[in-house]
Design a protein around this motif. Structure first.
Motif, PDB file in Angstrom:
ATOM      1  N   MET A  22       0.822  -1.205   0.000  1.00  0.00           N
ATOM      2  CA  MET A  22       0.000   0.000   0.000  1.00  0.00           C
ATOM      3  C   MET A  22       0.863   1.264   0.000  1.00  0.00           C
ATOM      4  O   MET A  22       0.602   2.219  -0.734  1.00  0.00           O
ATOM      5  N   LEU A  23       1.916   1.278   0.795  1.00  0.00           N
ATOM      6  CA  LEU A  23       2.729   2.482   0.953  1.00  0.00           C
ATOM      7  C   LEU A  23       3.531   2.840  -0.289  1.00  0.00           C
ATOM      8  O   LEU A  23       3.853   4.013  -0.512  1.00  0.00           O
ATOM      9  N   PHE A  24       3.856   1.848  -1.100  1.00  0.00           N
ATOM     10  CA  PHE A  24       4.622   2.125  -2.317  1.00  0.00           C
ATOM     11  C   PHE A  24       3.734   2.266  -3.543  1.00  0.00           C
ATOM     12  O   PHE A  24       4.199   2.175  -4.676  1.00  0.00           O
ATOM     13  N   ASP A  25       2.467   2.523  -3.338  1.00  0.00           N
ATOM     14  CA  ASP A  25       1.506   2.655  -4.437  1.00  0.00           C
ATOM     15  C   ASP A  25       1.969   3.667  -5.486  1.00  0.00           C
ATOM     16  O   ASP A  25       1.880   3.414  -6.678  1.00  0.00           O
ATOM     17  N   ARG A  26       2.475   4.805  -5.056  1.00  0.00           N
ATOM     18  CA  ARG A  26       2.870   5.869  -5.984  1.00  0.00           C
ATOM     19  C   ARG A  26       3.981   5.431  -6.918  1.00  0.00           C
ATOM     20  O   ARG A  26       4.064   5.861  -8.064  1.00  0.00           O
ATOM     21  N   GLU A  27       4.861   4.545  -6.432  1.00  0.00           N
ATOM     22  CA  GLU A  27       6.016   4.117  -7.214  1.00  0.00           C
ATOM     23  C   GLU A  27       5.729   2.918  -8.122  1.00  0.00           C
ATOM     24  O   GLU A  27       6.603   2.493  -8.872  1.00  0.00           O
ATOM     25  N   LEU A  28       4.527   2.378  -8.056  1.00  0.00           N
ATOM     26  CA  LEU A  28       4.252   1.121  -8.758  1.00  0.00           C
ATOM     27  C   LEU A  28       3.928   1.271 -10.237  1.00  0.00           C
ATOM     28  O   LEU A  28       4.138   0.344 -11.009  1.00  0.00           O
ATOM     29  N   GLY A  29       3.369   2.389 -10.659  1.00  0.00           N
ATOM     30  CA  GLY A  29       2.981   2.504 -12.059  1.00  0.00           C
ATOM     31  C   GLY A  29       1.696   1.741 -12.326  1.00  0.00           C
ATOM     32  O   GLY A  29       0.809   1.660 -11.473  1.00  0.00           O
ATOM     33  N   GLU A  30       1.596   1.147 -13.515  1.00  0.00           N
ATOM     34  CA  GLU A  30       0.374   0.465 -13.940  1.00  0.00           C
ATOM     35  C   GLU A  30       0.302  -0.951 -13.388  1.00  0.00           C
ATOM     36  O   GLU A  30       0.877  -1.874 -13.960  1.00  0.00           O
ATOM     37  N   PHE A  31      -0.401  -1.119 -12.290  1.00  0.00           N
ATOM     38  CA  PHE A  31      -0.594  -2.427 -11.680  1.00  0.00           C
ATOM     39  C   PHE A  31      -2.010  -2.520 -11.139  1.00  0.00           C
ATOM     40  O   PHE A  31      -2.625  -1.508 -10.823  1.00  0.00           O
ATOM     41  N   ASP A  32      -2.485  -3.724 -11.013  1.00  0.00           N
ATOM     42  CA  ASP A  32      -3.789  -3.977 -10.404  1.00  0.00           C
ATOM     43  C   ASP A  32      -3.576  -4.007  -8.892  1.00  0.00           C
ATOM     44  O   ASP A  32      -3.110  -4.999  -8.336  1.00  0.00           O
ATOM     45  N   ARG A  33      -3.878  -2.902  -8.236  1.00  0.00           N
ATOM     46  CA  ARG A  33      -3.629  -2.762  -6.794  1.00  0.00           C
ATOM     47  C   ARG A  33      -4.409  -3.777  -5.970  1.00  0.00           C
ATOM     48  O   ARG A  33      -3.887  -4.333  -5.009  1.00  0.00           O
ATOM     49  N   LEU A  34      -5.675  -3.999  -6.324  1.00  0.00           N
ATOM     50  CA  LEU A  34      -6.479  -4.950  -5.558  1.00  0.00           C
ATOM     51  C   LEU A  34      -5.886  -6.352  -5.659  1.00  0.00           C
ATOM     52  O   LEU A  34      -5.768  -7.061  -4.668  1.00  0.00           O
ATOM     53  N   LYS A  35      -5.464  -6.738  -6.864  1.00  0.00           N
ATOM     54  CA  LYS A  35      -4.865  -8.062  -7.021  1.00  0.00           C
ATOM     55  C   LYS A  35      -3.580  -8.170  -6.217  1.00  0.00           C
ATOM     56  O   LYS A  35      -3.323  -9.189  -5.568  1.00  0.00           O
ATOM     57  N   LEU A  36      -2.765  -7.126  -6.225  1.00  0.00           N
ATOM     58  CA  LEU A  36      -1.522  -7.134  -5.465  1.00  0.00           C
ATOM     59  C   LEU A  36      -1.810  -7.360  -3.977  1.00  0.00           C
ATOM     60  O   LEU A  36      -1.160  -8.178  -3.328  1.00  0.00           O
ATOM     61  N   LEU A  37      -2.790  -6.647  -3.433  1.00  0.00           N
ATOM     62  CA  LEU A  37      -3.124  -6.808  -2.017  1.00  0.00           C
ATOM     63  C   LEU A  37      -3.687  -8.196  -1.729  1.00  0.00           C
ATOM     64  O   LEU A  37      -3.376  -8.800  -0.699  1.00  0.00           O
ATOM     65  N   LYS A  38      -4.504  -8.719  -2.645  1.00  0.00           N
ATOM     66  CA  LYS A  38      -5.026 -10.075  -2.463  1.00  0.00           C
ATOM     67  C   LYS A  38      -3.884 -11.087  -2.425  1.00  0.00           C
ATOM     68  O   LYS A  38      -3.876 -12.001  -1.582  1.00  0.00           O
ATOM     69  N   LEU A  39      -2.922 -10.949  -3.324  1.00  0.00           N
ATOM     70  CA  LEU A  39      -1.776 -11.855  -3.346  1.00  0.00           C
ATOM     71  C   LEU A  39      -1.008 -11.789  -2.028  1.00  0.00           C
ATOM     72  O   LEU A  39      -0.591 -12.818  -1.494  1.00  0.00           O
ATOM     73  N   CYS A  40      -0.826 -10.580  -1.517  1.00  0.00           N
ATOM     74  CA  CYS A  40      -0.104 -10.418  -0.246  1.00  0.00           C
ATOM     75  C   CYS A  40      -0.867 -11.054   0.913  1.00  0.00           C
ATOM     76  O   CYS A  40      -0.265 -11.671   1.802  1.00  0.00           O
ATOM     77  N   VAL A  41      -2.185 -10.912   0.913  1.00  0.00           N
ATOM     78  CA  VAL A  41      -2.997 -11.465   1.999  1.00  0.00           C
ATOM     79  C   VAL A  41      -2.959 -12.995   1.999  1.00  0.00           C
ATOM     80  O   VAL A  41      -2.845 -13.624   3.053  1.00  0.00           O
ATOM     81  N   ILE A  42      -3.026 -13.618   0.813  1.00  0.00           N
ATOM     82  CA  ILE A  42      -3.173 -15.076   0.777  1.00  0.00           C
ATOM     83  C   ILE A  42      -1.855 -15.836   0.610  1.00  0.00           C
ATOM     84  O   ILE A  42      -1.843 -17.057   0.731  1.00  0.00           O
ATOM     85  N   HIS A  43      -0.744 -15.167   0.376  1.00  0.00           N
ATOM     86  CA  HIS A  43       0.480 -15.867  -0.038  1.00  0.00           C
ATOM     87  C   HIS A  43       0.955 -16.926   0.959  1.00  0.00           C
ATOM     88  O   HIS A  43       1.568 -17.909   0.574  1.00  0.00           O
ATOM     89  N   ASP A  44       0.690 -16.751   2.248  1.00  0.00           N
ATOM     90  CA  ASP A  44       1.128 -17.720   3.261  1.00  0.00           C
ATOM     91  C   ASP A  44      -0.047 -18.380   3.994  1.00  0.00           C
ATOM     92  O   ASP A  44       0.144 -18.985   5.046  1.00  0.00           O
ATOM     93  N   LEU A  45      -1.247 -18.286   3.442  1.00  0.00           N
ATOM     94  CA  LEU A  45      -2.423 -18.823   4.133  1.00  0.00           C
ATOM     95  C   LEU A  45      -2.308 -20.312   4.453  1.00  0.00           C
ATOM     96  O   LEU A  45      -2.751 -20.763   5.501  1.00  0.00           O
ATOM     97  N   GLY A  46      -1.700 -21.074   3.543  1.00  0.00           N
ATOM     98  CA  GLY A  46      -1.566 -22.508   3.764  1.00  0.00           C
ATOM     99  C   GLY A  46      -0.769 -22.849   5.008  1.00  0.00           C
ATOM    100  O   GLY A  46      -0.901 -23.952   5.559  1.00  0.00           O
ATOM    101  N   GLU A  47       0.047 -21.917   5.482  1.00  0.00           N
ATOM    102  CA  GLU A  47       0.861 -22.153   6.677  1.00  0.00           C
ATOM    103  C   GLU A  47       0.005 -22.307   7.936  1.00  0.00           C
ATOM    104  O   GLU A  47       0.493 -22.764   8.965  1.00  0.00           O
TER     105      GLU A  47
END
Length: 200
Positions: free
Chosen positions: A54-79
């Motif tokens: 979220m904090l580096f949003d300005r530096e990201l350019g053209e990206f799907d922000r919602l998808k990025l946050l979803k990936l971050c939320v679920i990346h270790d869920l299996g643990e």
């Protein structure tokens, strides 16, 4: 503006059951140590990873922000089921990814099919870094771990040199990740230089 779908009690029950099972992530401990000296949980790591994205949003350019946050939320869920393997003990081809995916599929079992399939598909995307958003999520994940190593109240024999090679291929795939890596590596080298010599 999209109209909300009708409320389906069975769907809500499945989501609640999943949330209750995912709560285990709060007690899934990692090898990272907090600044106060206690083991961090996977849930805490995932929270700070989302904050980074979220904090580096300005530096990201053209990206799907919602998808990025979803990936971050679920990346270790299996643990939540089999736990975390410390970064210092991870070995390529150790079956860890296969186990974590199987655990995630099991964790998602109570969910309505569309949500379960979405979460597993996002995890697959993250695991293979198959999209620009997944490349960023994976790079941020490595950097968050390195930052935790630097701020943690670690044991006196903690080897900060581990950071210098950790996740290098993932942090080299985007200009923002490279710039952040340089800053983290600089602080790591300062920490290594301050380490007492072995046997001294």
């Amino acid at each position: 503006m999209e109209q909300p779908l009708p409320i389906d009690p069975k769907r809500l029950e499945g989501i609640i059951a999943f949330l209750q099972a995912a709560e285990k992530l709060k007690d899934t401990l990692r090898s990272g140590i907090t600044a106060q000296g206690r083991a961090e949980s996977t849930a805490e790591h995932s929270w700070r990873l989302c904050l980074m994205a979220m904090l580096f949003d300005r530096e990201l350019g053209e990206f799907d922000r919602l998808k990025l946050l979803k990936l971050c939320v679920i990346h270790d869920l299996g643990e939540a089921i089999s736990g975390d393997v410390p970064a210092t003990q991870q070995v390529a081809g150790d079956g860890r990814a296969r186990q974590e995916r199987a655990d995630l599929v099991s964790l998602c079992a109570p969910l309505p099919r569309d949500l379960g399939e979405e979460i597993v598909a996002l995890w697959d995307e993250y695991s293979t870094a198959a999209s620009p958003e997944a490349v960023l999520a994976k790079g941020f994940d490595k950097l968050e771990t390195m930052l935790q190593h630097l701020i943690g109240k670690n044991a006196p024999d903690f080897d900060y040199r581990f950071n210098l090679g950790y996740g290098a291929k993932h942090t080299a795939r985007h200009p923002l990740l490279k710039a952040l890596r340089r800053l983290v590596d600089r602080e790591t080298r300062e920490r290594v230089a301050a380490m007492p010599l072995q046997g001294a």
